[in-house]
Scaffold this motif. Structure first.
Motif, PDB file in Angstrom:
ATOM      1  N   SER A 168       0.836  -1.211   0.000  1.00  0.00           N
ATOM      2  CA  SER A 168       0.000   0.000   0.000  1.00  0.00           C
ATOM      3  C   SER A 168       0.864   1.252   0.000  1.00  0.00           C
ATOM      4  O   SER A 168       0.516   2.253  -0.638  1.00  0.00           O
ATOM      5  CB  SER A 168      -0.921   0.000   1.233  1.00  0.00           C
ATOM      6  OG  SER A 168      -1.820  -1.086   1.192  1.00  0.00           O
ATOM      7  N   ALA A 169       1.984   1.206   0.706  1.00  0.00           N
ATOM      8  CA  ALA A 169       2.903   2.352   0.728  1.00  0.00           C
ATOM      9  C   ALA A 169       3.504   2.587  -0.656  1.00  0.00           C
ATOM     10  O   ALA A 169       3.683   3.732  -1.089  1.00  0.00           O
ATOM     11  CB  ALA A 169       4.000   2.111   1.755  1.00  0.00           C
ATOM     12  N   GLU A 170       3.799   1.491  -1.363  1.00  0.00           N
ATOM     13  CA  GLU A 170       4.331   1.604  -2.725  1.00  0.00           C
ATOM     14  C   GLU A 170       3.289   2.241  -3.651  1.00  0.00           C
ATOM     15  O   GLU A 170       3.619   3.090  -4.482  1.00  0.00           O
ATOM     16  CB  GLU A 170       4.722   0.229  -3.245  1.00  0.00           C
ATOM     17  CG  GLU A 170       5.376   0.251  -4.616  1.00  0.00           C
ATOM     18  CD  GLU A 170       5.792  -1.138  -5.076  1.00  0.00           C
ATOM     19  OE1 GLU A 170       6.893  -1.280  -5.627  1.00  0.00           O
ATOM     20  OE2 GLU A 170       4.999  -2.100  -4.879  1.00  0.00           O
ATOM     21  N   ARG A 171       2.045   1.844  -3.491  1.00  0.00           N
ATOM     22  CA  ARG A 171       0.965   2.426  -4.300  1.00  0.00           C
ATOM     23  C   ARG A 171       0.813   3.915  -3.992  1.00  0.00           C
ATOM     24  O   ARG A 171       0.669   4.740  -4.905  1.00  0.00           O
ATOM     25  CB  ARG A 171      -0.349   1.698  -4.004  1.00  0.00           C
ATOM     26  CG  ARG A 171      -1.559   2.382  -4.662  1.00  0.00           C
ATOM     27  CD  ARG A 171      -2.853   1.701  -4.337  1.00  0.00           C
ATOM     28  NE  ARG A 171      -3.962   2.447  -4.913  1.00  0.00           N
ATOM     29  CZ  ARG A 171      -5.009   1.906  -5.540  1.00  0.00           C
ATOM     30  NH1 ARG A 171      -5.081   0.593  -5.662  1.00  0.00           N
ATOM     31  NH2 ARG A 171      -5.968   2.651  -6.029  1.00  0.00           N
ATOM     32  N   GLN A 172       0.855   4.263  -2.716  1.00  0.00           N
ATOM     33  CA  GLN A 172       0.717   5.659  -2.311  1.00  0.00           C
ATOM     34  C   GLN A 172       1.836   6.515  -2.888  1.00  0.00           C
ATOM     35  O   GLN A 172       1.608   7.656  -3.314  1.00  0.00           O
ATOM     36  CB  GLN A 172       0.720   5.759  -0.788  1.00  0.00           C
ATOM     37  CG  GLN A 172       0.403   7.152  -0.266  1.00  0.00           C
ATOM     38  CD  GLN A 172       0.320   7.185   1.244  1.00  0.00           C
ATOM     39  OE1 GLN A 172       0.706   6.236   1.925  1.00  0.00           O
ATOM     40  NE2 GLN A 172      -0.173   8.276   1.786  1.00  0.00           N
ATOM     41  N   GLN A 173       3.039   5.973  -2.936  1.00  0.00           N
ATOM     42  CA  GLN A 173       4.163   6.699  -3.512  1.00  0.00           C
ATOM     43  C   GLN A 173       3.931   6.938  -5.003  1.00  0.00           C
ATOM     44  O   GLN A 173       4.217   8.022  -5.523  1.00  0.00           O
ATOM     45  CB  GLN A 173       5.459   5.933  -3.305  1.00  0.00           C
ATOM     46  CG  GLN A 173       6.684   6.654  -3.853  1.00  0.00           C
ATOM     47  CD  GLN A 173       7.975   5.884  -3.606  1.00  0.00           C
ATOM     48  OE1 GLN A 173       7.981   4.876  -2.927  1.00  0.00           O
ATOM     49  NE2 GLN A 173       9.057   6.363  -4.177  1.00  0.00           N
ATOM     50  N   ASN A 174       3.401   5.935  -5.696  1.00  0.00           N
ATOM     51  CA  ASN A 174       3.121   6.099  -7.129  1.00  0.00           C
ATOM     52  C   ASN A 174       2.041   7.155  -7.355  1.00  0.00           C
ATOM     53  O   ASN A 174       2.134   7.954  -8.290  1.00  0.00           O
ATOM     54  CB  ASN A 174       2.669   4.762  -7.723  1.00  0.00           C
ATOM     55  CG  ASN A 174       2.408   4.859  -9.219  1.00  0.00           C
ATOM     56  OD1 ASN A 174       3.305   5.102 -10.007  1.00  0.00           O
ATOM     57  ND2 ASN A 174       1.146   4.674  -9.613  1.00  0.00           N
ATOM     58  N   GLU A 175       1.031   7.171  -6.500  1.00  0.00           N
ATOM     59  CA  GLU A 175      -0.027   8.172  -6.607  1.00  0.00           C
ATOM     60  C   GLU A 175       0.545   9.582  -6.424  1.00  0.00           C
ATOM     61  O   GLU A 175       0.161  10.520  -7.125  1.00  0.00           O
ATOM     62  CB  GLU A 175      -1.117   7.896  -5.573  1.00  0.00           C
ATOM     63  CG  GLU A 175      -1.916   6.637  -5.863  1.00  0.00           C
ATOM     64  CD  GLU A 175      -2.847   6.271  -4.724  1.00  0.00           C
ATOM     65  OE1 GLU A 175      -2.682   6.829  -3.611  1.00  0.00           O
ATOM     66  OE2 GLU A 175      -3.737   5.419  -4.933  1.00  0.00           O
ATOM     67  N   MET A 176       1.473   9.709  -5.476  1.00  0.00           N
ATOM     68  CA  MET A 176       2.104  10.999  -5.230  1.00  0.00           C
ATOM     69  C   MET A 176       2.933  11.448  -6.428  1.00  0.00           C
ATOM     70  O   MET A 176       2.941  12.627  -6.802  1.00  0.00           O
ATOM     71  CB  MET A 176       2.985  10.904  -3.979  1.00  0.00           C
ATOM     72  CG  MET A 176       3.605  12.209  -3.547  1.00  0.00           C
ATOM     73  SD  MET A 176       4.482  12.053  -1.983  1.00  0.00           S
ATOM     74  CE  MET A 176       5.778  10.911  -2.463  1.00  0.00           C
ATOM     75  N   MET A 177       3.626  10.497  -7.045  1.00  0.00           N
ATOM     76  CA  MET A 177       4.440  10.802  -8.224  1.00  0.00           C
ATOM     77  C   MET A 177       3.555  11.262  -9.389  1.00  0.00           C
ATOM     78  O   MET A 177       3.907  12.189 -10.122  1.00  0.00           O
ATOM     79  CB  MET A 177       5.240   9.563  -8.637  1.00  0.00           C
ATOM     80  CG  MET A 177       6.181   9.033  -7.590  1.00  0.00           C
ATOM     81  SD  MET A 177       7.710   9.929  -7.478  1.00  0.00           S
ATOM     82  CE  MET A 177       8.618   9.202  -8.808  1.00  0.00           C
ATOM     83  N   MET A 178       2.425  10.612  -9.569  1.00  0.00           N
ATOM     84  CA  MET A 178       1.528  10.987 -10.657  1.00  0.00           C
ATOM     85  C   MET A 178       0.946  12.376 -10.426  1.00  0.00           C
ATOM     86  O   MET A 178       0.824  13.175 -11.349  1.00  0.00           O
ATOM     87  CB  MET A 178       0.406   9.951 -10.813  1.00  0.00           C
ATOM     88  CG  MET A 178       0.876   8.619 -11.374  1.00  0.00           C
ATOM     89  SD  MET A 178      -0.487   7.523 -11.847  1.00  0.00           S
ATOM     90  CE  MET A 178      -1.255   7.198 -10.251  1.00  0.00           C
ATOM     91  N   ARG A 179       0.614  12.693  -9.193  1.00  0.00           N
ATOM     92  CA  ARG A 179       0.058  14.008  -8.898  1.00  0.00           C
ATOM     93  C   ARG A 179       1.107  15.103  -9.078  1.00  0.00           C
ATOM     94  O   ARG A 179       0.775  16.236  -9.432  1.00  0.00           O
ATOM     95  CB  ARG A 179      -0.478  14.034  -7.466  1.00  0.00           C
ATOM     96  CG  ARG A 179      -1.686  13.141  -7.244  1.00  0.00           C
ATOM     97  CD  ARG A 179      -2.422  13.542  -5.999  1.00  0.00           C
ATOM     98  NE  ARG A 179      -2.998  14.868  -6.154  1.00  0.00           N
ATOM     99  CZ  ARG A 179      -3.656  15.504  -5.179  1.00  0.00           C
ATOM    100  NH1 ARG A 179      -3.776  14.944  -3.992  1.00  0.00           N
ATOM    101  NH2 ARG A 179      -4.167  16.692  -5.383  1.00  0.00           N
ATOM    102  N   ALA A 180       2.376  14.744  -8.811  1.00  0.00           N
ATOM    103  CA  ALA A 180       3.449  15.722  -8.948  1.00  0.00           C
ATOM    104  C   ALA A 180       3.787  16.002 -10.412  1.00  0.00           C
ATOM    105  O   ALA A 180       4.376  17.041 -10.729  1.00  0.00           O
ATOM    106  CB  ALA A 180       4.698  15.227  -8.222  1.00  0.00           C
ATOM    107  N   ALA A 181       3.407  15.097 -11.301  1.00  0.00           N
ATOM    108  CA  ALA A 181       3.706  15.271 -12.730  1.00  0.00           C
ATOM    109  C   ALA A 181       2.914  16.453 -13.288  1.00  0.00           C
ATOM    110  O   ALA A 181       1.744  16.638 -12.974  1.00  0.00           O
ATOM    111  CB  ALA A 181       3.376  13.995 -13.489  1.00  0.00           C
ATOM    112  N   ARG A 182       3.547  17.218 -14.156  1.00  0.00           N
ATOM    113  CA  ARG A 182       2.907  18.426 -14.691  1.00  0.00           C
ATOM    114  C   ARG A 182       2.010  18.151 -15.889  1.00  0.00           C
ATOM    115  O   ARG A 182       1.096  18.910 -16.169  1.00  0.00           O
ATOM    116  CB  ARG A 182       3.984  19.449 -15.077  1.00  0.00           C
ATOM    117  CG  ARG A 182       4.839  19.912 -13.917  1.00  0.00           C
ATOM    118  CD  ARG A 182       5.925  20.865 -14.381  1.00  0.00           C
ATOM    119  NE  ARG A 182       5.362  22.082 -14.954  1.00  0.00           N
ATOM    120  CZ  ARG A 182       6.087  23.027 -15.561  1.00  0.00           C
ATOM    121  NH1 ARG A 182       7.385  22.850 -15.718  1.00  0.00           N
ATOM    122  NH2 ARG A 182       5.508  24.113 -16.033  1.00  0.00           N
TER     123      ARG A 182
END
Length: 213
Positions: free
Chosen positions: A100-114
């Protein structure tokens, strides 16, 4: 009787009498009932150990198995479901939290993308990382991890935040300012910079011949 003399004192040594330890202990014969009782005790102990193991993994617990199946298919678990697993299947909780932590990190990366393009690149990096570790000792989670990432991509790309992003960097200036183009948290910015650098490096390696001005 043996008598030994020393210059000062006469010392007497008497012959040793046989002790019980010197004699062979009699072999204790067990009755058929006693043998059967011991075998029955061993079987009951094995059954008890198997039942305890099942309790820790949630095996034989329909609700725990439904929750684990839901998670393995890529769906998020609610806090209540995780709390239930802590009681009914404690040995699976560490894996659930880690994935779940790995998924959350991916979600954060996608949101940070411009842009939409860099958003897709972020998820591709996560999938590639899972593929690279598929042959390691933790490869048993590869399918679950992949399902979680794919579900997070599906979930995020259906949001208004993603749809409001420009397709690529060239369209950023043409795109009207979006409420989602806010400054990134330092941690989010650092993670995205690392991911983007890795992507660009891999892209350069795959295209060694570039046109020069």
């Amino acid at each position: 009787m043996n008598i030994q003399f020393s210059p000062n004192v006469a010392q007497y040594t008497l012959p040793k009498s046989p002790t019980k330890t010197d004699e062979e202990a009699p072999v204790e014969k067990k009755t058929v009932k006693e043998v059967q009782a011991e075998e029955r005790k061993k079987v009951l102990q094995q059954i008890s150990e198997m039942q305890e193991a099942k309790k820790k993994t949630g095996e034989g617990n329909p609700r725990a198995q439904r929750i684990l199946s839901k998670f393995n298919s890529g769906k998020k678990l609610s806090p209540e479901e995780i709390q239930y697993l802590m009681k009914a299947a404690p040995e699976n909780v560490e894996r659930v939290i880690r994935v779940s932590a790995e998924r959350q990190q991916n979600e954060m990366m996608m949101r940070a993308a411009r842009t939409k393009t860099t958003t897709r690149h972020a998820s591709m990096l996560a999938i590639n990382a899972i593929r690279k570790t598929a042959g390691s000792g933790t490869s048993g989670d590869a399918l679950t991890r992949s399902n979680q990432i794919q579900d997070s991509v599906k979930e995020y790309t259906s949001t208004k935040e993603y749809k409001d992003k420009p397709n690529d960097e060239l369209n950023i200036k043409k795109k009207k300012k979006s409420p989602y183009n806010k400054p990134l948290h330092p941690q989010e910015s650092g993670l995205w910079a690392t991911a983007n650098h890795a992507y660009l490096k891999a892209k350069d390696l795959n295209n060694p011949k570039k046109s020069t001005l």
